[in-house]
Design a protein around this motif. Structure first.
Motif, PDB file in Angstrom:
ATOM      1  N   MET A 192      -4.862  11.631   4.234  1.00  0.00           N
ATOM      2  CA  MET A 192      -3.623  10.352   3.963  1.00  0.00           C
ATOM      3  C   MET A 192      -4.081   9.405   3.404  1.00  0.00           C
ATOM      4  SD  MET A 192      -1.088  11.612   5.674  1.00  0.00           S
ATOM      5  CE  MET A 192      -0.255  10.416   6.019  1.00  0.00           C
ATOM      6  N   HIS A 193      -5.689   9.154   3.063  1.00  0.00           N
ATOM      7  CA  HIS A 193      -5.553   7.829   1.481  1.00  0.00           C
ATOM      8  C   HIS A 193      -6.083   8.864   0.544  1.00  0.00           C
ATOM      9  CE1 HIS A 193      -7.603   4.579   0.433  1.00  0.00           C
ATOM     10  NE2 HIS A 193      -8.724   5.384  -0.016  1.00  0.00           N
ATOM     11  N   HIS A 194      -5.914  10.033   0.778  1.00  0.00           N
ATOM     12  CA  HIS A 194      -6.514  11.151  -0.496  1.00  0.00           C
ATOM     13  C   HIS A 194      -4.727  11.312  -1.459  1.00  0.00           C
ATOM     14  CE1 HIS A 194      -7.251  13.946  -4.150  1.00  0.00           C
ATOM     15  NE2 HIS A 194      -6.306  14.700  -3.296  1.00  0.00           N
ATOM     16  N   LYS A 195      -3.509  11.131  -0.132  1.00  0.00           N
ATOM     17  CA  LYS A 195      -2.685  11.646  -0.769  1.00  0.00           C
ATOM     18  C   LYS A 195      -2.082  10.391  -1.246  1.00  0.00           C
ATOM     19  CE  LYS A 195      -1.438  15.143   2.538  1.00  0.00           C
ATOM     20  NZ  LYS A 195      -0.553  15.355   3.265  1.00  0.00           N
ATOM     21  N   ARG A 196      -2.186   8.779  -0.902  1.00  0.00           N
ATOM     22  CA  ARG A 196      -1.770   7.641  -1.147  1.00  0.00           C
ATOM     23  C   ARG A 196      -2.082   7.388  -2.422  1.00  0.00           C
ATOM     24  NH1 ARG A 196      -3.559   2.771  -0.700  1.00  0.00           N
ATOM     25  NH2 ARG A 196      -5.352   3.714   0.835  1.00  0.00           N
ATOM     26  N   VAL A 198      -3.729   9.199  -4.596  1.00  0.00           N
ATOM     27  CA  VAL A 198      -2.631  10.610  -5.464  1.00  0.00           C
ATOM     28  C   VAL A 198      -1.550   9.985  -5.977  1.00  0.00           C
ATOM     29  CG1 VAL A 198      -1.781  13.132  -5.576  1.00  0.00           C
ATOM     30  CG2 VAL A 198      -4.628  12.822  -5.186  1.00  0.00           C
ATOM     31  N   GLN A 199      -0.859   9.460  -5.052  1.00  0.00           N
ATOM     32  CA  GLN A 199       1.022   9.088  -5.623  1.00  0.00           C
ATOM     33  C   GLN A 199       0.684   7.341  -6.217  1.00  0.00           C
ATOM     34  OE1 GLN A 199       2.390   8.048  -1.508  1.00  0.00           O
ATOM     35  NE2 GLN A 199       2.799  10.495  -1.377  1.00  0.00           N
ATOM     36  N   GLU A 200      -0.470   6.539  -6.165  1.00  0.00           N
ATOM     37  CA  GLU A 200      -0.632   5.831  -6.444  1.00  0.00           C
ATOM     38  C   GLU A 200      -1.080   6.299  -7.790  1.00  0.00           C
ATOM     39  OE1 GLU A 200      -3.075   3.083  -4.991  1.00  0.00           O
ATOM     40  OE2 GLU A 200      -1.982   2.378  -3.242  1.00  0.00           O
ATOM     41  N   LYS A 201      -1.662   7.105  -8.525  1.00  0.00           N
ATOM     42  CA  LYS A 201      -2.214   7.523  -9.427  1.00  0.00           C
ATOM     43  C   LYS A 201      -0.985   8.014 -10.389  1.00  0.00           C
ATOM     44  CE  LYS A 201      -5.212  10.723 -11.532  1.00  0.00           C
ATOM     45  NZ  LYS A 201      -6.503  11.893 -11.651  1.00  0.00           N
ATOM     46  N   ASN A 202      -0.273   9.006 -10.186  1.00  0.00           N
ATOM     47  CA  ASN A 202       0.590   9.667 -10.625  1.00  0.00           C
ATOM     48  C   ASN A 202       2.003   7.968 -11.209  1.00  0.00           C
ATOM     49  OD1 ASN A 202      -0.639  11.764 -10.155  1.00  0.00           O
ATOM     50  ND2 ASN A 202       0.590  12.124  -8.096  1.00  0.00           N
ATOM     51  N   LYS A 203       1.675   7.119  -9.853  1.00  0.00           N
ATOM     52  CA  LYS A 203       2.994   6.371 -10.687  1.00  0.00           C
ATOM     53  C   LYS A 203       2.432   5.534 -11.617  1.00  0.00           C
ATOM     54  CE  LYS A 203       4.779   2.037  -8.816  1.00  0.00           C
ATOM     55  NZ  LYS A 203       5.181   0.691  -7.545  1.00  0.00           N
ATOM     56  N   LEU A 204       1.019   5.363 -11.733  1.00  0.00           N
ATOM     57  CA  LEU A 204      -0.024   4.446 -12.715  1.00  0.00           C
ATOM     58  C   LEU A 204       0.245   4.903 -13.449  1.00  0.00           C
ATOM     59  CD1 LEU A 204      -3.333   2.851 -10.706  1.00  0.00           C
ATOM     60  CD2 LEU A 204      -1.306   1.458 -11.345  1.00  0.00           C
ATOM     61  N   ILE A 205      -0.245   6.542 -13.133  1.00  0.00           N
ATOM     62  CA  ILE A 205       0.272   7.168 -15.552  1.00  0.00           C
ATOM     63  C   ILE A 205       1.526   7.143 -16.059  1.00  0.00           C
ATOM     64  CG2 ILE A 205       0.209  10.105 -15.794  1.00  0.00           C
ATOM     65  CD1 ILE A 205      -2.304  10.124 -13.985  1.00  0.00           C
TER      66      ILE A 205
END
Length: 626
Positions: A192-196, A198-205
């Motif tokens: 779950m932490h990894h998914k979160r 990844v989501q934050e990373k995609n948002k930052l990108i």
């Protein structure tokens, strides 16, 4: 010997298996010459098949197929069945006690005697002893008589060991189950932490892409504004030069007018006062006269103090006026320094070293509240200065070498007369420790930077603070005047460098690029390059004319405590917290290391000719390199 009961005699078994009439054979038995019995004739009577009823034993698991292929399969099945039987026999038959063939013999003999079968006994003994005499070697391979009690004991012990192993396996299985559940929970959490992430990373990108697009739209405007800014800076510098000329002319005219006004104003009041004094002297008593004189003296002192003028900032000198920069006796760059002498000067760490401009002496400041004048040749301490109540952080000399300013943790700046060794002036105004101080080229001003996030300019003639610089959001760790100019450079723990106009107190420009607290910053002798170092060992070079970074050198992670150029401006020395002095060749970009300082290097400075290097460490020593 006691006989043991058995279920059937061997002859009875033989009689049942062969179906022959042993009693009829007994009549024909004769004794040989050697005393052994043997049978001459045996008659076997066959009975009718009707007297026997055979029972079929069905065997559904075994059948012989027909054909050659079926025959090979049948042979393979028989071999497999034989191998299985051998395995079962190996598993079920357990070893008993040690085999004793005599026990079996005695058992049979006692049984035959008890039953009164003497002839059978004689026949058995004759055959038995004949086998014993002829095949002695094969008697040991007859096998053991299984003992049921022994088998039960072995099986019971095996059962206990298996139960113990089972218990251990159950415990291990329970523990493994708990570990598995724990690992699964951790796996789910990290998933779950990894998914979160990844989501934050995609948002930052996605946000970064949008910001890049947004920034790209402003780049042309920024380029145009930057060109305008450079143009305005040039115009401002020209305007400031013209203004300085005009201010100089106005100041001369104002001084002339002021002298004329003072000359006219002092004659009439003096006459009036004297006349009043003459008229009132007759009626004044001694007490009244002393009070009047004290009032007049205090008024005269206040008036004289008002007449003391503030020093004026000189106009910026032209490059051809800077004699130091035009010195042709500067030696070429040198990098092969070797440790020459070690002088123990202070009991606590050395915080600053200054080289006298005209004499072969050093001025050192330490955290033991003292500053000392040290002879270069032998390292002897010529003078020790007392006055500060806390550690000393920095010192600087004026161009004549007769005065020195020191900054301290007691929040004061003191001016010293080096010829007399006494304190001539103390500036108080900072709320916290003062980190650095610098002397203006004209000798009338001293600037200081403090932990209270401010910097100040002190007027030596009027003995007051002329200006306070506000703008940094954290401790101001370093301050320095641009050579022969009214421009100030400050470095702060808020990771920025600021350039100030000392006359107006305004921040002209801020330089961003450091990621950690800036510990020191300085100009090269020509004034066109700024060097700065931070708390993570990163040293940056800046183009002062374009106000842009040139290069960044990372020699961390130990902090860079101080940077200084040699007299030619081609070599930059950095004092590192790791005990290493780094020398940077500005032409080739190579970095040289001086090893030999046993503790942290707090300060480093070149001699005026560049032939020597001096460093101060946290062990209280000063080391000379040449």
């Amino acid at each position: 010997m006691a006989s043991q009961p058995v279920t059937a005699s061997p002859l009875r078994v033989l009689e049942e298996e062969l179906g022959m009439d042993v009693t009829a054979a007994k009549d024909t038995a004769e004794v040989s010459a050697e005393g052994a019995y043997y049978l001459e004739q045996v008659s076997i009577t066959e009975t009718s098949e009707d007297d026997y009823e055979y029972e079929e034993i069905p065997d559904d698991n075994f059948s012989i197929p027909e054909g050659e292929e079926d025959l090979s399969k049948a042979m393979q099945m028989v071999q497999e069945r034989t191998a299985d039987t051998q395995i079962l026999e190996q598993k079920t038959v357990l070893p008993s006690k040690q085999a004793v063939p005599e026990v079996i013999e005695d058992f049979l003999c006692n049984f035959l005697i008890k039953m009164g079968m003497t002839r059978t006994l004689d026949c058995f003994q004759s055959e038995w002893y004949e086998l014993v005499q002829k095949e002695v070697a094969r008697l040991g391979a007859l096998g053991n008589v299984p003992d049921v009690y022994t088998q039960n004991m072995l099986l019971e012990s095996e059962n206990k060991s298996l139960k113990t192993d089972l218990k251990h396996y159950k415990q291990a299985a329970d523990k493994a189950r708990e570990d598995l559940l724990k690992t699964q929970k951790e796996r789910d959490y990290h998933r779950m932490h990894h998914k979160r992430i990844v989501q934050e990373k995609n948002k930052l990108i996605s946000d970064l892409k949008g910001l890049k697009l947004h920034y790209a739209s402003y780049e042309p405007t920024i380029r145009v504004l930057h060109e305008k800014h450079n143009t305005l800076l040039k115009q401002k510098m020209l305007t400031s030069l013209e203004r300085d000329k005009a201010v100089g002319q106005i100041s001369v005219l104002q001084a002339t007018l002021r002298h004329m006004e003072i000359g006219h104003s002092y004659h009439a009041p003096h006459v009036k006062v004297s006349s009043k004094c003459e008229r009132g002297n007759a009626s004044e008593g001694p007490t009244q006269r002393s009070l009047r004189e004290a009032k007049e003296q205090s008024k005269y002192k206040a008036k004289m103090k008002e007449n003391i003028k503030d020093s004026e900032f000189p106009s910026d000198m032209q490059p051809d006026q800077n004699l130091y920069l035009c010195n042709e006796n500067i030696s070429p760059a040198k990098f092969d320094y070797k440790l020459n002498d070690i002088f123990r000067i202070h009991e606590l760490p050395v915080s600053c070293i200054a080289v006298h401009p005209h004499k072969e002496v050093l001025i050192t400041c330490g955290e033991d509240h003292l500053w000392k004048i040290v002879e270069l040749s032998k390292g002897n301490v010529l003078f020790t200065g007392f006055g500060h109540t806390d550690w000393l952080s920095d010192c600087c000399l004026d161009n004549s070498g007769s005065k020195m300013a020191t900054s301290s943790g007691d929040s004061t700046i003191k001016l010293w007369d080096l010829f007399k060794g006494n304190c001539i002036l103390t500036f108080e105004g900072h709320n916290h420790a003062v980190w650095s101080c610098t002397w203006h080229s004209c000798g009338d001003f001293v600037a200081s930077s403090s932990l209270d996030t401010t910097s100040k300019i002190w007027d030596i003639n009027s003995e007051r603070c002329r200006c306070t610089f506000y703008g940094h959001t954290d401790s101001v760790n370093t301050i320095e005047f641009f050579p022969y100019s009214n421009i100030l450079l400050t470095g702060s723990a808020d990771k920025t460098l600021s350039i100030w106009d000392a006359r107006t107190g305004k921040c002209e420009q801020s330089l961003y690029g450091h990621m950690h607290s800036i510990n020191d910053a300085t100009f090269n002798p020509k004034g066109h390059i700024i060097a700065s170092c931070d708390a993570c060992g990163v040293t940056k070079l800046w183009d002062f004319r374009k106000l842009l970074p040139i290069v960044s050198i990372d020699v961390g992670p130990s902090p860079g405590n101080e940077v200084n150029f040699n007299s030619s401006g081609q070599v930059l020395a950095q004092a590192s917290g790791s005990g290493v002095i780094h020398l940077l060749d500005l032409k080739s970009g190579q970095i040289y290391k001086l090893m030999g300082q046993e503790s942290e290097v707090n300060t480093v400075v070149f001699s005026h000719n560049g032939e020597s290097l001096f460093s101060g460490g946290s062990d209280g020593t000063v080391r000379t390199w040449s």
